[in-house]
Design a protein around this motif. Structure first.
Motif, PDB file in Angstrom:
ATOM      1  N   LEU A  68      17.139  28.430 -44.252  1.00  0.00           N
ATOM      2  CA  LEU A  68      17.043  26.892 -44.208  1.00  0.00           C
ATOM      3  C   LEU A  68      16.021  26.293 -43.225  1.00  0.00           C
ATOM      4  O   LEU A  68      15.698  25.149 -42.947  1.00  0.00           O
ATOM      5  CB  LEU A  68      18.250  26.158 -44.203  1.00  0.00           C
ATOM      6  N   GLY A  69      15.293  27.328 -42.437  1.00  0.00           N
ATOM      7  CA  GLY A  69      14.440  27.099 -41.411  1.00  0.00           C
ATOM      8  C   GLY A  69      14.935  27.096 -39.993  1.00  0.00           C
ATOM      9  O   GLY A  69      13.794  26.786 -38.956  1.00  0.00           O
ATOM     10  N   SER A  70      15.765  27.417 -39.617  1.00  0.00           N
ATOM     11  CA  SER A  70      16.473  27.535 -38.276  1.00  0.00           C
ATOM     12  C   SER A  70      15.679  28.785 -37.672  1.00  0.00           C
ATOM     13  O   SER A  70      15.435  29.655 -38.290  1.00  0.00           O
ATOM     14  CB  SER A  70      17.927  27.664 -38.039  1.00  0.00           C
ATOM     15  N   LYS A  71      15.398  28.642 -36.474  1.00  0.00           N
ATOM     16  CA  LYS A  71      14.605  29.810 -35.745  1.00  0.00           C
ATOM     17  C   LYS A  71      15.508  30.131 -34.297  1.00  0.00           C
ATOM     18  O   LYS A  71      15.966  29.029 -33.800  1.00  0.00           O
ATOM     19  CB  LYS A  71      13.343  29.648 -35.401  1.00  0.00           C
ATOM     20  N   ALA A  72      15.483  31.350 -33.800  1.00  0.00           N
ATOM     21  CA  ALA A  72      15.904  31.646 -32.524  1.00  0.00           C
ATOM     22  C   ALA A  72      14.972  32.722 -31.934  1.00  0.00           C
ATOM     23  O   ALA A  72      14.602  33.487 -32.651  1.00  0.00           O
ATOM     24  CB  ALA A  72      17.323  32.351 -32.842  1.00  0.00           C
ATOM     25  N   GLU A  73      14.730  32.387 -30.661  1.00  0.00           N
ATOM     26  CA  GLU A  73      13.944  33.600 -29.818  1.00  0.00           C
ATOM     27  C   GLU A  73      14.253  33.323 -28.674  1.00  0.00           C
ATOM     28  O   GLU A  73      14.842  32.758 -27.971  1.00  0.00           O
ATOM     29  CB  GLU A  73      12.294  32.946 -30.339  1.00  0.00           C
ATOM     30  N   TYR A 114      16.948  28.005 -29.593  1.00  0.00           N
ATOM     31  CA  TYR A 114      17.252  27.855 -30.969  1.00  0.00           C
ATOM     32  C   TYR A 114      16.573  26.559 -31.523  1.00  0.00           C
ATOM     33  O   TYR A 114      16.576  25.278 -30.991  1.00  0.00           O
ATOM     34  CB  TYR A 114      18.606  27.687 -30.959  1.00  0.00           C
ATOM     35  N   THR A 115      15.959  26.481 -32.629  1.00  0.00           N
ATOM     36  CA  THR A 115      15.444  25.475 -33.280  1.00  0.00           C
ATOM     37  C   THR A 115      16.131  25.298 -34.479  1.00  0.00           C
ATOM     38  O   THR A 115      16.423  26.120 -35.518  1.00  0.00           O
ATOM     39  CB  THR A 115      14.090  25.622 -33.476  1.00  0.00           C
ATOM     40  N   GLN A 116      16.832  24.104 -34.798  1.00  0.00           N
ATOM     41  CA  GLN A 116      17.581  23.709 -35.892  1.00  0.00           C
ATOM     42  C   GLN A 116      16.827  23.311 -37.082  1.00  0.00           C
ATOM     43  O   GLN A 116      15.712  22.950 -37.145  1.00  0.00           O
ATOM     44  CB  GLN A 116      18.513  22.573 -35.445  1.00  0.00           C
ATOM     45  N   THR A 117      17.435  23.517 -38.037  1.00  0.00           N
ATOM     46  CA  THR A 117      16.861  23.337 -39.441  1.00  0.00           C
ATOM     47  C   THR A 117      16.816  21.889 -39.612  1.00  0.00           C
ATOM     48  O   THR A 117      17.887  20.965 -39.050  1.00  0.00           O
ATOM     49  CB  THR A 117      17.724  24.107 -40.560  1.00  0.00           C
ATOM     50  N   ASN A 118      16.035  21.401 -40.622  1.00  0.00           N
ATOM     51  CA  ASN A 118      15.883  19.714 -41.000  1.00  0.00           C
ATOM     52  C   ASN A 118      16.983  19.630 -41.963  1.00  0.00           C
ATOM     53  O   ASN A 118      17.310  18.446 -42.159  1.00  0.00           O
ATOM     54  CB  ASN A 118      14.695  19.493 -41.446  1.00  0.00           C
TER      55      ASN A 118
END
Length: 478
Positions: A104-109, A449-453
């Motif tokens: 759903l668009g979340s990212k982790a790095e 961590y970037t959360q999904t919209n």
């Protein structure tokens, strides 16, 4: 207050200046880090001869060919390796996101961020290498650096201070000099990380001082690195390699083979082979040989001599390897012939302390299990060395011992591999550097961590309902 390593506010002013510059300039670019690495490469390439002269002066005599290899070329190799791989190391590392958020668009790095200002306490035995090799990882990770070199190598430390000041601004890298008081004050600074290379006894004090500011540490210590000579080993080849490691820098190496296990029926053969190896390396003798290094000072010469006296007094057979029968009591410096001690007992000082000199205790053994049991009954060493062609025996030794690193069919060489981490374990140290492991050691691994919209996570907020309970119940299943 002078900025020359005088204890107190001078060091703190330098640290504050570097920290302010780090915040002002932000994370250094690839180009800036490469520039810092290039400066060190150029410094060593242009002034290697001057460093070799200074190290020779500090030791009384130190082989300039050895210094050129271990301290100058070795350091340049580490710096070039970091430069060649830096762009790859700096890239953020993608990590897996929990299902279904990744869809759903979340990212982790992970992003590798410089820690800030790294303090380096470098030792006297390889004063250039054990300063500039760490700098490869420190600069690659984007840090600034304060260096406190050993007071035992005063000429080298002063030259290093002078040259670092010519190549770097005090906001980038600086050397502070002084004796034990300056070193103690250095460890009390609120640095962002400290690398200490030296004796385990001093590491206790460094760790206590760093604890007051919760400064993370890399400790590169030492200990008694053992050799196991398997029955399948080529005896002469093994003896030549062991004695090369034992006589390099006159055994003043944290990774020098400290004692050797030799099969009972091969002990005399090993002594003969070791004698031939020394004669081959130093055919003109040792006392006036430019290839053979002195003991650093009178205190260490007396300490090492004391091991021999203690072993003799307690009944050990002590064999001097002195091809030309030279008298080492009449000399301008502190050269010492290699010695082998046959079957020392554990009450002898030579088996209790790290030797850091050209003495090799040889312990006879019947079964490799006995050698492994002895090693495991003592503090974990920085290095371990196995000689032999018996794969099963080699695996048994490696799988049933714990050491910082291992070289098979030679000694010390694992430290020369930039793509392998160098570090100890337990009493022989903590943390590791060299190559990418150095970059990681001196970097903060920032998790992002970037959360999904998508608002799928709304079910996780109160008021809790059936969807929430079903989701949690699913997580509880085996």
């Amino acid at each position: 207050m002078a900025l020359d390593g005088t204890p107190g506010t001078g060091m703190r002013a330098l640290l504050d200046r570097q920290k302010a510059a780090h915040l002002r300039d932000g994370i250094p670019s690839l180009a800036r880090r490469t520039e810092w690495l290039d400066k060190s490469i150029d410094l060593l390439a242009m002034h290697g001869d001057a460093f070799n002269d200074a190290m020779c002066q500090d030791f009384g005599h130190r082989s300039k060919d050895q210094s050129n290899l271990t301290d100058i070329a070795g350091s340049i190799g580490a710096l070039k390796f970091a430069k060649a791989n830096l762009a790859k190391w700096m890239r953020p590392e993608k990590r897996k996101v929990e299902f279904p958020l990744g869809l759903l668009g979340s990212k982790a790095e992970l992003q590798y961020q410089p820690k800030g200002v790294i303090g380096v306490l470098s030792p006297w035995n390889f004063p250039v290498n054990l300063t500039f090799t760490p700098l490869a990882g420190i600069f690659a990770a984007g840090n600034r650096c304060m260096i406190k070199p050993s007071e035992f190598t005063e000429a080298t430390s002063e030259l290093m201070k002078e040259l670092i000041a010519k190549y770097y601004s005090p906001e980038e890298c600086v050397v502070v000099t002084g004796g034990p008081e300056a070193g103690a004050e250095f460890t009390k600074l609120p640095l962002d990380h400290i690398l200490f290379t030296g004796a385990t006894s001093i590491a206790h004090h460094v760790m206590r001082a760093a604890a007051d500011n919760l400064v993370p540490l890399t400790l590169e210590l030492g200990g008694k690195s053992p050799v196991i000579l398997g029955r399948s080993a080529d005896l002469q080849k093994a003896a030549s390699r062991i004695m090369a490691g034992k006589t390099l820098n006159a055994g003043q190496i944290c990774l020098a083979p400290d004692y050797a296990f030799v099969p009972k029926d091969k002990t005399q053969d090993f002594v003969n082979a070791a004698t031939r190896a020394v004669e081959a390396m130093y055919p003109s003798g040792l006392k006036e040989n430019d290839d053979y290094t002195s003991i650093i000072n009178q205190r260490h010469f007396d300490r090492i001599s004391g091991y021999l006296d203690d072993a003799r007094a307690k009944g050990a057979q002590v064999i001097e390897i002195n091809p030309k029968g030279e008298n080492f009591s009449q000399q301008p410096h502190h050269k010492m012939a290699p010695h082998i001690i046959i079957d020392p007992t554990d009450d002898m000082k030579v088996m209790q302390d790290e030797i850091f000199g050209p003495i090799l205790p040889v312990k006879s053994y019947g079964d490799a299990k006995d050698a492994v049991a002895y090693i495991n009954a003592h503090p974990r060493p920085l290095g371990l060395y196995y000689f032999g062609n018996d794969a099963a025996e080699k695996d048994f030794v490696l799988n049933n011992t714990t050491s910082g690193g291992v070289t098979v069919n030679d000694v010390i060489f694992h430290v020369a591999q930039e793509d392998l981490p160098f570090g100890g374990v337990g009493p022989s140290g903590m943390g590791a550097y060299h190559g990418r492991d150095g970059f990681l050691e001196f970097s903060h691994k920032k998790a992002i961590y970037t959360q999904t919209n998508n608002e799928i996570l709304a079910m996780m907020r109160p008021p809790y309902g059936d969807k929430f309970r079903a989701q949690v119940k699913g997580r509880l299943k085996k």
